[in-house]
Design an enzyme around this catalytic site. Sequence first.
Site, PDB file in Angstrom:
ATOM      1  CG  HIS A 135      -2.322  -0.400   0.833  1.00  0.00           C
ATOM      2  ND1 HIS A 135      -2.941   0.044  -0.308  1.00  0.00           N
ATOM      3  CD2 HIS A 135      -3.189  -1.223   1.425  1.00  0.00           C
ATOM      4  CE1 HIS A 135      -4.123  -0.488  -0.392  1.00  0.00           C
ATOM      5  NE2 HIS A 135      -4.308  -1.282   0.654  1.00  0.00           N
ATOM      6  NE  ARG A 162      -3.163 -11.438 -17.362  1.00  0.00           N
ATOM      7  CZ  ARG A 162      -2.417 -10.435 -17.833  1.00  0.00           C
ATOM      8  NH1 ARG A 162      -2.598  -9.213 -17.384  1.00  0.00           N
ATOM      9  NH2 ARG A 162      -1.495 -10.663 -18.736  1.00  0.00           N
ATOM     10  NE  ARG A 212      -7.323 -14.236 -19.833  1.00  0.00           N
ATOM     11  CZ  ARG A 212      -6.006 -14.127 -19.660  1.00  0.00           C
ATOM     12  NH1 ARG A 212      -5.203 -14.008 -20.690  1.00  0.00           N
ATOM     13  NH2 ARG A 212      -5.492 -14.126 -18.450  1.00  0.00           N
ATOM     14  CD  GLU A 266      -3.451 -17.105 -24.582  1.00  0.00           C
ATOM     15  OE1 GLU A 266      -2.622 -16.515 -23.870  1.00  0.00           O
ATOM     16  OE2 GLU A 266      -4.580 -17.423 -24.169  1.00  0.00           O
ATOM     17  CG  ASP A 304       0.570 -17.872 -22.550  1.00  0.00           C
ATOM     18  OD1 ASP A 304       1.502 -18.395 -21.909  1.00  0.00           O
ATOM     19  OD2 ASP A 304      -0.522 -17.580 -22.044  1.00  0.00           O
ATOM     20  NE  ARG A 344       3.620 -15.941 -19.118  1.00  0.00           N
ATOM     21  CZ  ARG A 344       2.353 -15.567 -19.246  1.00  0.00           C
ATOM     22  NH1 ARG A 344       1.583 -16.157 -20.147  1.00  0.00           N
ATOM     23  NH2 ARG A 344       1.854 -14.606 -18.537  1.00  0.00           N
ATOM     24  CB  CYS A 396      -4.369  -8.040 -23.947  1.00  0.00           C
ATOM     25  SG  CYS A 396      -4.573  -9.791 -24.267  1.00  0.00           S
TER      26      CYS A 396
HETATM   27  C1  PEP Z   1      -0.784 -13.413 -22.769  1.00  0.00           C
HETATM   28  O1  PEP Z   1      -0.568 -14.625 -22.770  1.00  0.00           O
HETATM   29  O2  PEP Z   1      -0.177 -12.584 -23.476  1.00  0.00           O
HETATM   30  C2  PEP Z   1      -1.817 -12.840 -21.895  1.00  0.00           C
HETATM   31  C3  PEP Z   1      -2.202 -11.585 -21.998  1.00  0.00           C
HETATM   32  O3  PEP Z   1      -2.351 -13.643 -20.955  1.00  0.00           O
HETATM   33  P1  PEP Z   1      -1.648 -14.108 -19.600  1.00  0.00           P
HETATM   34  O4  PEP Z   1      -0.428 -13.244 -19.391  1.00  0.00           O
HETATM   35  O5  PEP Z   1      -2.683 -13.929 -18.551  1.00  0.00           O
HETATM   36  O6  PEP Z   1      -1.321 -15.524 -19.889  1.00  0.00           O
HETATM   37 MG    MG Z   2      -1.901 -16.090 -21.910  1.00  0.00          MG
END
Ligand code: PEP
Ligand code: MG
Length: 539
Positions: free
Chosen positions: A187, A294, A330, A429, A453, A463, A500
Site C-alpha cells: 500500500h 483477467r 476474458r 496466443e 504466451d 516465460r 493485451c
Molecule cells: C498473454 O498470454 O499474453 C496474456 C495476456 O495472458 P496471460 O499473461 O494472462 O497468460
Molecule cells: Mg496467456
Amino acid sequence: MKKGIAASKGYAIGKVLLQKHEEIIITDSKIKDVEAEKAVLQNALDASKEQLQKIKAKAVESMGQEKAEVFEAHITLLDDPEFTGGMMLEIESNSINSLKAVDNITNTFVMIFEAMENTYMRERAADIKDVSKRIIANLAGKGGEDLGITEENTIVVAEDLTPSDTAQLDRTKVVAFLTNIGGRTSHSAIMARTLEIPAIVGLKDITTSVKTGDSIIVDGIEGICIINPDQSVIDEYMAKKEIFIAKEEELKKLIGVKTKTKSGKRIEVCGNIGQPEDVDNVLAYGGDGVGLFRTEFLYMDRESAPTEEEQYNSYKYVLEKTEGKQVVIRTLDIGGDKTLPYLPLPEEMNPFLGYRAIRLCLDRKDIFRVQIRALLRASIHGNLAVMFPMISGLEEFQAAKEFVEECKVELKAEGIAYSDTIQWGIMVEIPAAAVCADELAKHVDFFSIGTNDLIQYTLAADRMSEKVAYLYNPMHPAVLRLIKMTIDGAHKHGKWVGMCGEMAGDEAAIATLVEYGLDEFSMSATSILTAKKIIIEQK
Ligand code: PEP
Ligand code: MG
C-alpha cells in the site's frame, strides 16, 4: 549507492529524516482484573479509531476518496469480531495482558494473509500490522504521534512505512521515501504513486546506511539512491529531474486525447485489469476502455469459486464505470502457473501445454456456466466483448459459442435479460491460431494477441524461466511474422485486432505494431500515456 525496488517513479534530492523504530516490549504477564484490562484495550481501540478517522479525512484531501478507502478498511478492522473481538477473548480466556492479546491475534492474522498465493492479498498483511501497531502504540501511551517533519526537501527513511504513515506525509515537505522492506504492490508503494512522490522500497538496510541530515539522491526510475553525492552527481540528477517533470507534464496533456497516428488512423489504447477496482486507474490514465480483464483473479485466494451473483457484480461494476467504453473480459484462464486451491488439477509434466483455460472450461461446464451466465447478465450494463483464452482451432471457439447459446436459452426461459450486441473473440496466443488467423477471422468478432504466451510457444522458451530468458524475444522475426499474419488475417475479413500481452506496452515494439496495423493496444494503466505518445508520433 543502494539498489532496491523502484516503487514510484521520479527523482528527488534532499536530506534524510531517519524514522526511529521504537520497540515496545511485550511481555506475557498475567492480569488479575479481566474487565479492567478489557476496558484498557477498549480505550486504545477508541483512540485508534479517532486517529484513523482524522487520517482518513486528511487522505481524502491529499489523494481522493477512493485511495482513502484503505483507512475505512482499517477502521472496520477495529470493529471486526474476529480481529479485535479475538483480542478481547484472549484477555478473557487466558488472563493475558492487552499488549500480548493484540500481539497474539495479529500474528495469527498476519500468518494467514502472508501464506496466501496472490501477492496483493499477501501484502494486505501490512494493513493488519499497521492497525495493530497503532493499537499497541496507544496501549503504550505513544499513539497519535506524527513523523515530526518540519524541513522542506525531506526524504523519509524508515524500516517500513505503514499506509497511515504514508497518507500523513506532508507533500510540501516530503519529496521521497525509502524503506528497508516492502514490494511494488504494498500500500505504501501504491500510495506513493498516487501522491506522485518517488519511492524505493525493499532497500534492506537503508536505515543503517544513512543518518538524519545526510544528503541523498533518490532515483525512483532505476530504484537506486546515492548517499552524500558529489556536486557533479547532484547537478546530473537535477538535470534528469527537470527533464522527467517536463515529460510527465507533457504526457498528462494526452489524458482525454483520442489517439490517432499522423495519417489519421484511430487506435484504441486500453488498460489490463485483474480486479474490478483496477478500472479506476485505467480511466485516470485516460484509457479508452479495458482490453483485458483477467477474470481468474476473481477466483483466487478464496475457498470456493465466486458465485454467479458475485461475478455479475464485478463485471457490472467495470461496465458501469467505463460508461460505454469497450470492456474485453476474458473467460477463466486457470492452469499453467495459475492454480486454485479448491480446483485440484492433474499433475502434468508440462502444465503450460496441458489442461488449462478453455480446455478446462469446456470440460468443466459446471464452472463455465456460472461465468457465462454472469457475463450475459452483466452485458446490459455497458459495452461488453468476451474472449476465450488458449484457442488452438475453430472447434474450440465453436464449442464455446454453442455453450453460450445454451446459457442464453436458459436465461431467456428464466426471463433474465442480456444484450444482443456482445462481441465474441479469441486470444491469439497459440501459434496455430496465428497461422490459421485468416480462417478463424471468418467466425470471430475480434482477436486479441496474447504475446506473453505466443512468444513462449513460438520460441519454445518458458516465460517463467530465467535460464532461457535470453531467448524470450518479442522482436524475434518468427514472433513478428505471426503477429503480422494475425492482423492481416483479421483485416481480410473486416475484424479488429488488439494486443493485451506485455509487448503492447513495450516502447521498443509499439512503432512496429502500429505499422502492422494493430487496432487496439492494452497494457498496465501506468504505461498508457507513454504508449499514446509513441503512437501519435507514427505515420
Ligand atoms: C498473454 O498470454 O499474453 C496474456 C495476456 O495472458 P496471460 O499473461 O494472462 O497468460
Ligand atoms: Mg496467456
